[in-house]
Write an enzyme that holds these catalytic residues in place. Structure first.
Site, PDB file in Angstrom:
ATOM      1  N   LYS A   1     -25.462 -17.816  16.487  1.00  0.00           N
ATOM      2  CA  LYS A   1     -25.551 -16.270  16.673  1.00  0.00           C
ATOM      3  C   LYS A   1     -25.463 -15.808  15.168  1.00  0.00           C
ATOM      4  O   LYS A   1     -24.676 -16.271  14.533  1.00  0.00           O
ATOM      5  CB  LYS A   1     -24.615 -16.100  17.679  1.00  0.00           C
ATOM      6  CG  LYS A   1     -24.309 -14.328  17.648  1.00  0.00           C
ATOM      7  CD  LYS A   1     -23.318 -14.417  18.626  1.00  0.00           C
ATOM      8  CE  LYS A   1     -22.245 -13.020  18.819  1.00  0.00           C
ATOM      9  NZ  LYS A   1     -21.563 -12.544  17.826  1.00  0.00           N
TER      10      LYS A   1
ATOM     11  N   LYS B   1     -22.342 -19.540  10.369  1.00  0.00           N
ATOM     12  CA  LYS B   1     -23.004 -20.612   9.744  1.00  0.00           C
ATOM     13  C   LYS B   1     -22.948 -20.738   8.177  1.00  0.00           C
ATOM     14  O   LYS B   1     -22.906 -21.815   7.797  1.00  0.00           O
ATOM     15  CB  LYS B   1     -24.601 -20.155   9.972  1.00  0.00           C
ATOM     16  CG  LYS B   1     -24.988 -20.030  11.464  1.00  0.00           C
ATOM     17  CD  LYS B   1     -26.363 -19.828  11.842  1.00  0.00           C
ATOM     18  CE  LYS B   1     -26.792 -18.349  11.187  1.00  0.00           C
ATOM     19  NZ  LYS B   1     -26.000 -17.229  11.897  1.00  0.00           N
TER      20      LYS B   1
ATOM     21  N   LYS C   1     -32.243 -13.245   3.442  1.00  0.00           N
ATOM     22  CA  LYS C   1     -31.426 -12.277   2.855  1.00  0.00           C
ATOM     23  C   LYS C   1     -30.405 -13.093   1.910  1.00  0.00           C
ATOM     24  O   LYS C   1     -29.705 -12.598   1.181  1.00  0.00           O
ATOM     25  CB  LYS C   1     -30.560 -11.668   3.952  1.00  0.00           C
ATOM     26  CG  LYS C   1     -29.353 -12.302   4.683  1.00  0.00           C
ATOM     27  CD  LYS C   1     -28.834 -11.258   5.458  1.00  0.00           C
ATOM     28  CE  LYS C   1     -27.649 -11.722   6.300  1.00  0.00           C
ATOM     29  NZ  LYS C   1     -28.125 -12.793   7.256  1.00  0.00           N
TER      30      LYS C   1
ATOM     31  N   ASP D   1     -30.141 -17.151  15.236  1.00  0.00           N
ATOM     32  CA  ASP D   1     -30.475 -17.818  16.448  1.00  0.00           C
ATOM     33  C   ASP D   1     -31.877 -17.935  16.936  1.00  0.00           C
ATOM     34  O   ASP D   1     -32.289 -18.360  18.105  1.00  0.00           O
ATOM     35  CB  ASP D   1     -29.508 -17.384  17.730  1.00  0.00           C
ATOM     36  CG  ASP D   1     -29.655 -16.023  18.022  1.00  0.00           C
ATOM     37  OD1 ASP D   1     -30.389 -15.654  17.374  1.00  0.00           O
ATOM     38  OD2 ASP D   1     -29.019 -15.660  18.817  1.00  0.00           O
TER      39      ASP D   1
HETATM   40  P1  ADP Z   1     -23.405 -16.468   9.728  1.00  0.00           P
HETATM   41  O1  ADP Z   1     -24.034 -16.893   8.360  1.00  0.00           O
HETATM   42  O2  ADP Z   1     -23.497 -17.011  10.989  1.00  0.00           O
HETATM   43  O3  ADP Z   1     -24.218 -14.716   9.806  1.00  0.00           O
HETATM   44  P2  ADP Z   1     -21.079 -15.753   8.051  1.00  0.00           P
HETATM   45  O4  ADP Z   1     -20.665 -17.298   7.674  1.00  0.00           O
HETATM   46  O5  ADP Z   1     -21.834 -14.944   7.111  1.00  0.00           O
HETATM   47  O6  ADP Z   1     -22.163 -15.660   9.315  1.00  0.00           O
HETATM   48  O7  ADP Z   1     -19.701 -15.117   8.395  1.00  0.00           O
HETATM   49  C1  ADP Z   1     -19.881 -14.061   8.666  1.00  0.00           C
HETATM   50  C2  ADP Z   1     -18.337 -13.319   8.483  1.00  0.00           C
HETATM   51  O8  ADP Z   1     -17.423 -13.781   9.263  1.00  0.00           O
HETATM   52  C3  ADP Z   1     -18.016 -13.515   6.903  1.00  0.00           C
HETATM   53  O9  ADP Z   1     -17.835 -12.121   6.411  1.00  0.00           O
HETATM   54  C4  ADP Z   1     -17.253 -14.490   6.859  1.00  0.00           C
HETATM   55  O10 ADP Z   1     -16.348 -14.590   5.833  1.00  0.00           O
HETATM   56  C5  ADP Z   1     -16.374 -14.345   8.209  1.00  0.00           C
HETATM   57  N1  ADP Z   1     -15.654 -15.626   8.758  1.00  0.00           N
HETATM   58  C6  ADP Z   1     -16.537 -16.571   9.021  1.00  0.00           C
HETATM   59  N2  ADP Z   1     -15.887 -17.383   9.739  1.00  0.00           N
HETATM   60  C7  ADP Z   1     -14.322 -17.124   9.457  1.00  0.00           C
HETATM   61  C8  ADP Z   1     -13.154 -17.508  10.209  1.00  0.00           C
HETATM   62  N3  ADP Z   1     -12.749 -18.661  10.641  1.00  0.00           N
HETATM   63  N4  ADP Z   1     -12.247 -16.533   9.673  1.00  0.00           N
HETATM   64  C9  ADP Z   1     -12.329 -15.286   9.338  1.00  0.00           C
HETATM   65  N5  ADP Z   1     -13.348 -14.930   8.714  1.00  0.00           N
HETATM   66  C10 ADP Z   1     -14.524 -15.537   9.032  1.00  0.00           C
HETATM   67 MG    MG Z   2     -25.463 -16.473   7.081  1.00  0.00          MG
END
Ligand code: ADP
Ligand code: MG
Length: 292
Positions: free
Chosen positions: A8, A13, A39, A126
């Site tokens: 999601k 990710k 992006k 997803d």
């Molecule tokens: P996705 O790629 O799945 O959209 P991201 O990896 O960019 O998600 O994470 C979304 C946000 O959540 C980012 O700002 C990231 O720093 C934060 N984040 C991810 N995992 C954690 C964690 N374990 N603790 C705190 N913040 C987190």
């Molecule tokens: Mg991402």
């Protein structure tokens, strides 16, 4: 091993895809992370600043794929980890899915990735079909990032269904789940009971990780200069080892959307307690306790 990382939006990710490779590189493996989200926010934390995306490279070569050299596609980042970023059209223009579908082919065609042992592809959300979902067509495994929430589990089940579907035509298998920000595991365990697959751990909700994103660094680079809780980088080597063990992978069992959502929502209709933290859903305020 090529692994497509799904889950999601906002689940972690990109965070997981950029930290696990650093752990794998420290195990002596050659790793290249590929960002497959239009992006293009997956890999700049590995280089400290954005480097040209594959789309930028293709544009500069008038879309002559055959002119792209491996060094135009992958750039070296923190800890010796290679990184490639698909890129996409400007926001609101063109078709990001098409761009990802096309660029997912290029690293293979340009031979940019042949020297790497492990190639994680960080995929857009997803989405289960079309261009954004095409990286698994080139992958051996798919890993899904999830938390202990309803929406993430629902999305996990959709991606499990799409592995099952793709596995008919491609040698793709699921390498299982990585639980991120999971202080609690009840929902996640319930899902895995219904649809058995291996689960490994990413870090719990951690301020350091949130800040590392804002500072444009991997957690490993951040801990070199900032005070941090000991566990920040602990889980990534385990996740890396799991990938390095080259699991055979599974074709996930079929659990219908209806079945998964009704079993998960039974658990979720219980009152939400705010103590103990967890994901955002678990931290919702209890209206009965809100100040009026
Ligand atoms: P996705 O790629 O799945 O959209 P991201 O990896 O960019 O998600 O994470 C979304 C946000 O959540 C980012 O700002 C990231 O720093 C934060 N984040 C991810 N995992 C954690 C964690 N374990 N603790 C705190 N913040 C987190
Ligand atoms: Mg991402």
């Amino acid at each position: 091993t090529k692994t497509a990382v799904h889950g999601k939006g906002g689940i972690g990710k990109s965070t997981t895809s950029r930290n696990t490779p650093v752990a794998s590189a420290r195990r002596g493996k050659r790793v290249s992370q590929t960002g497959c989200d239009p992006k293009h926010d997956s890999t700049p934390t590995l280089t400290g600043s954005p480097t040209p995306t594959i789309i930028d490279t293709l544009r500069s070569k008038d879309y002559h794929y055959e002119d792209a050299r491996p060094e135009d596609v992958t750039h070296e980042g923190y800890g010796g980890v290679g990184r490639a970023e698909a890129g996409g059209p400007p926001a609101g223009a063109g078709c990001g899915g098409y761009a990802v579908g096309e660029t997912a082919k290029l690293p293979k065609e340009s031979n940019a990735l042949h020297e790497y042992d492990i190639i994680p592809s960080d995929v857009l959300g997803d989405v289960a079909c079309g261009g954004p979902a095409s990286p698994p067509n080139h992958a051996d495994h798919r890993t899904t990032i999830t938390d202990n929430g309803f929406d993430a589990s629902f999305a996990t089940n959709r991606t499990a269904a799409s592995v099952r579907e793709k596995a008919r035509m491609h040698p793709l298998r699921s390498a299982g789940l990585i639980g991120n920000r999971t202080l609690k595991r009840d929902l996640l365990d319930k899902y895995v009971e219904a649809c058995p697959m291996p689960v490994s751990e990413a870090p719990p909700p951690t301020e350091h990780i949130r800040v590392s994103r804002v500072k444009g660094k991997t957690s490993f680079e951040m801990v070199e200069s900032q005070p941090h809780p000991n566990y920040v980088c602990d889980s990534h080597p385990d996740t890396a080892d799991q990938a390095l063990s080259q699991p055979e992978g599974i074709a996930p069992k079929e659990v219908s959307d209806r079945e998964s959502s009704s079993s998960l929502s039974d658990s979720h209709s219980n009152p939400i307690r705010s103590e103990g933290g967890g994901n955002d859903q678990e931290n919702l305020l209890d209206p009965a306790k809100m100040i009026r």
